[in-house]
Design an enzyme around this catalytic site. Structure first.
Site, PDB file in Angstrom:
ATOM      1  N   CYS A  59     -11.202 -76.380  69.711  1.00 61.47           N
ATOM      2  CA  CYS A  59     -11.602 -75.997  71.068  1.00 61.47           C
ATOM      3  C   CYS A  59     -12.103 -77.188  71.855  1.00 61.47           C
ATOM      4  O   CYS A  59     -11.492 -77.596  72.830  1.00 61.47           O
ATOM      5  CB  CYS A  59     -12.687 -74.934  70.985  1.00 61.47           C
ATOM      6  SG  CYS A  59     -12.244 -73.626  69.844  1.00 61.47           S
ATOM      7  N   LYS A  82     -13.573 -71.271  81.114  1.00 56.56           N
ATOM      8  CA  LYS A  82     -13.438 -71.519  79.674  1.00 56.56           C
ATOM      9  C   LYS A  82     -13.264 -73.015  79.394  1.00 56.56           C
ATOM     10  O   LYS A  82     -13.892 -73.586  78.502  1.00 56.56           O
ATOM     11  CB  LYS A  82     -12.236 -70.736  79.135  1.00 56.56           C
ATOM     12  CG  LYS A  82     -11.821 -71.081  77.728  1.00 56.56           C
ATOM     13  CD  LYS A  82     -12.839 -70.624  76.726  1.00 56.56           C
ATOM     14  CE  LYS A  82     -12.465 -71.042  75.329  1.00 56.56           C
ATOM     15  NZ  LYS A  82     -13.458 -70.655  74.341  1.00 56.56           N
TER      16      LYS A  82
HETATM   17  N1  SAJ Z   1     -20.815 -82.033  67.565  1.00 55.60           N
HETATM   18  C1  SAJ Z   1     -21.402 -83.283  67.688  1.00 55.60           C
HETATM   19  N2  SAJ Z   1     -22.690 -83.379  68.139  1.00 55.60           N
HETATM   20  C2  SAJ Z   1     -23.404 -82.271  68.475  1.00 55.60           C
HETATM   21  C3  SAJ Z   1     -22.807 -80.996  68.349  1.00 55.60           C
HETATM   22  C4  SAJ Z   1     -21.492 -80.900  67.897  1.00 55.60           C
HETATM   23  O1  SAJ Z   1     -20.784 -84.308  67.415  1.00 55.60           O
HETATM   24  O2  SAJ Z   1     -24.572 -82.450  68.851  1.00 55.60           O
HETATM   25  C5  SAJ Z   1     -19.406 -81.955  67.082  1.00 55.60           C
HETATM   26  C6  SAJ Z   1     -19.240 -81.122  65.817  1.00 55.60           C
HETATM   27  O3  SAJ Z   1     -19.512 -81.887  64.667  1.00 55.60           O
HETATM   28  C7  SAJ Z   1     -17.782 -80.707  65.908  1.00 55.60           C
HETATM   29  C8  SAJ Z   1     -17.549 -80.567  67.421  1.00 55.60           C
HETATM   30  O4  SAJ Z   1     -18.627 -81.239  68.036  1.00 55.60           O
HETATM   31  O5  SAJ Z   1     -16.922 -81.710  65.408  1.00 55.60           O
HETATM   32  C9  SAJ Z   1     -17.469 -79.145  67.937  1.00 55.60           C
HETATM   33  O6  SAJ Z   1     -18.444 -78.305  67.329  1.00 55.60           O
HETATM   34  P1  SAJ Z   1     -19.223 -77.137  68.080  1.00 55.60           P
HETATM   35  O7  SAJ Z   1     -20.118 -76.464  67.136  1.00 55.60           O
HETATM   36  O8  SAJ Z   1     -19.853 -77.669  69.314  1.00 55.60           O
HETATM   37  O9  SAJ Z   1     -18.069 -76.163  68.611  1.00 55.60           O
HETATM   38  P2  SAJ Z   1     -16.896 -75.240  67.992  1.00 55.60           P
HETATM   39  O10 SAJ Z   1     -15.608 -75.975  68.195  1.00 55.60           O
HETATM   40  O11 SAJ Z   1     -17.192 -74.724  66.638  1.00 55.60           O
HETATM   41  O12 SAJ Z   1     -16.965 -73.959  68.997  1.00 55.60           O
HETATM   42  C10 SAJ Z   1     -16.887 -74.163  70.387  1.00 55.60           C
HETATM   43  C11 SAJ Z   1     -18.006 -73.449  71.105  1.00 55.60           C
HETATM   44  N3  SAJ Z   1     -18.109 -73.919  72.484  1.00 55.60           N
HETATM   45  C12 SAJ Z   1     -19.268 -74.371  73.027  1.00 55.60           C
HETATM   46  O13 SAJ Z   1     -20.300 -74.466  72.414  1.00 55.60           O
HETATM   47  C13 SAJ Z   1     -19.196 -74.756  74.474  1.00 55.60           C
HETATM   48  C14 SAJ Z   1     -17.779 -71.953  71.102  1.00 55.60           C
HETATM   49  O14 SAJ Z   1     -18.745 -71.262  71.875  1.00 55.60           O
HETATM   50  C15 SAJ Z   1     -16.389 -71.646  71.668  1.00 55.60           C
HETATM   51  O15 SAJ Z   1     -16.108 -70.269  71.618  1.00 55.60           O
HETATM   52  C16 SAJ Z   1     -15.351 -72.367  70.825  1.00 55.60           C
HETATM   53  O16 SAJ Z   1     -15.639 -73.765  70.891  1.00 55.60           O
HETATM   54  C17 SAJ Z   1     -13.988 -72.033  71.410  1.00 55.60           C
HETATM   55  O17 SAJ Z   1     -13.280 -71.185  70.835  1.00 55.60           O
HETATM   56  O18 SAJ Z   1     -13.663 -72.535  72.467  1.00 55.60           O
END
Ligand code: SAJ
Length: 402
Positions: free
Chosen positions: A257, A203
């Site tokens: 996360c 995880k």
């Molecule tokens: N982000 C960027 N650039 C990108 C993609 C995302 O800067 O190219 C930023 C977003 O703006 C945001 C952050 O990253 O601030 C996180 O966003 P996210 O959509 O990647 O993730 P979360 O936090 O909504 O959900 C994540 C997911 N984990 C992964 O993709 C590895 C989800 O599958 C998990 O279940 C969740 O964390 C969790 O509960 O751990």
């Protein structure tokens, strides 16, 4: 109702998970320390925003398969789905998992299955096993203990809960198999067996992997800013390579996360986790850098035009098209900009929220019309359709106009 499953924690994961199990006509008792949450659920309503969840909860509550309470009771399966935040020094705080486990210990009986779903540092499941057997040694060899992290994306939880693959790690083989047999009833994704420590690390590694990849994109954005290269064009071109897939730069990484879990590795393995730790620093620094950049742009405007600029800060949530402000870098930047403001006017825009107790929100079209400097912090879909007057200064940290 005599519960078969007790879920401890009715938040973003605990509530949807309870609802999914109850939907299959299994009696579920959801436990939360917050009386308001318990009352809301018992009325068939929900306290979080998640598509489709309200209907499922209403049906499960009305049919009598789902009930909430502030106290756990005896059951066959116990699921721990409480938060694991970090303390001041980015050390994981497992006190909620510990408190939840302690609350369940007196209720455990032979044959019960105890599962932790909360994101946890490596070794937490074994620690809870010790805690249980310290006060109930007679249960040794007679109960099942496993770790099974969730992987759902907020906004798509009810689908992903069912269809995503899961990793399930017991403290012994019998526990792994017992937990797999439980999840098989509700989950269509593949269930992958391992041990508890590997499942815990898995995880943390999933979210760290994404953090590291975003840090690479954010580092490129800093380099390109100095090199006078459009980073969005650059990444688009580099991604034409068949084996290159660079993510998108942003104003930082937020949420509960990806911006949190890597610290659970860094805290326990500081000497070995160089890249993971640096990625956290790069992503945090990116938010600070954006705030500085806005400050500089405002000063330059004042020097050039002899008056203070009006600034629009576009977006507050931690990622596009959601209303969730937890650990949001955009919110941090807005805070910093407002703190440094010299009585100049700001428009704070967040189209996914109607009201905020701290920030006075402005309609996004009005803000664009009135502002001299427009700062795109979050790539909300509304912003992509805006035509911007070419005389305005635009700072685009999330790829809106590129
Ligand atoms: N982000 C960027 N650039 C990108 C993609 C995302 O800067 O190219 C930023 C977003 O703006 C945001 C952050 O990253 O601030 C996180 O966003 P996210 O959509 O990647 O993730 P979360 O936090 O909504 O959900 C994540 C997911 N984990 C992964 O993709 C590895 C989800 O599958 C998990 O279940 C969740 O964390 C969790 O509960 O751990």
């Amino acid at each position: 109702m005599k519960p078969e499953v007790v879920t401890i924690g009715l938040g973003y994961i605990g509530l949807p998970t309870s609802a999914l199990i109850a939907k299959h006509e299994t009696n579920v008792l959801g436990v939360d320390t917050n009386q308001h949450v318990v009352d809301t659920i018992n009325q068939g309503k929900i306290h979080i925003v998640e598509p489709d969840l309200d209907k499922i909860v209403l049906k499960a509550v009305s049919k009598g398969f789902f009930k909430a309470s502030t106290k756990p009771s005896s059951a066959e399966v116990f699921l721990i789905v409480v938060p694991t935040p970090f303390k001041g020094n980015h050390e994981p705080d497992i006190s909620f998992v510990e408190a939840a486990t302690k609350g369940i210990i007196p209720l455990l009986k032979q044959g019960d299955l105890f599962i932790i779903e909360s994101t946890s540092p490596v070794g937490t499941t074994e620690k809870m096993q010790k805690l249980i057997f310290a006060s109930r040694p007679e249960l040794k060899g007679h109960i099942y203990i496993a770790y099974c992290p969730e992987r759902v994306l907020p906004g798509n939880v009810m689908y992903e809960l069912v269809y995503n693959d899961r990793v399930i790690g017991g403290v012994d083989e019998a526990s792994t198999q017992k937990a797999i047999a439980f999840y098989t009833k509700y989950i269509k994704g593949e269930l992958h067996a391992t041990n508890a420590r590997t499942a815990e690390m898995c995880k943390l590694v999933e979210n760290s992997s994404r953090d590291v990849q975003i840090a690479f994109a954010n580092e490129l954005s800093l380099i390109c800013d100095k090199a006078d290269i459009n980073v969005w064009e650059l990444i688009n071109l580099a991604n034409k390579h068949p084996r290159v897939n660079i993510l998108q730069p942003s104003c930082g990484v937020g949420g509960h996360c990806i911006a949190v879990d890597p610290y659970f590795i860094v805290s326990d393995y500081p000497m070995e986790s160089k890249i993971i730790g640096t990625a956290r620093q790069v992503n945090n620094y990116k938010s600070f850098w954006c705030a500085e950049k806005i400050q500089n742009e405002k000063l330059q405007f004042e020097l050039k035009y002899g008056r203070k600029p009006k600034t629009a800060l576009m977006g507050l949530s931690f990622k596009p098209d959601i209303d969730d402000l937890r650990e949001s870098p955009a919110k941090y930047i807005a805070q910093k900009v407002l703190q440094n403001s010299n009585n100049d006017e700001h428009f704070i825009v967040e189209p996914n929220i109607d009201f905020h107790s701290v920030y006075k929100l402005t309609d996004f079209k009005l803000a664009i019309e009135k502002a001299d400097i427009i700062v795109f912090l979050v790539a909300h879909k509304e912003f992509k359709e805006i035509n911007i007057n070419s005389r305005k200064v635009v700072l685009d940290f999330c790829g809106i106009i590129n």
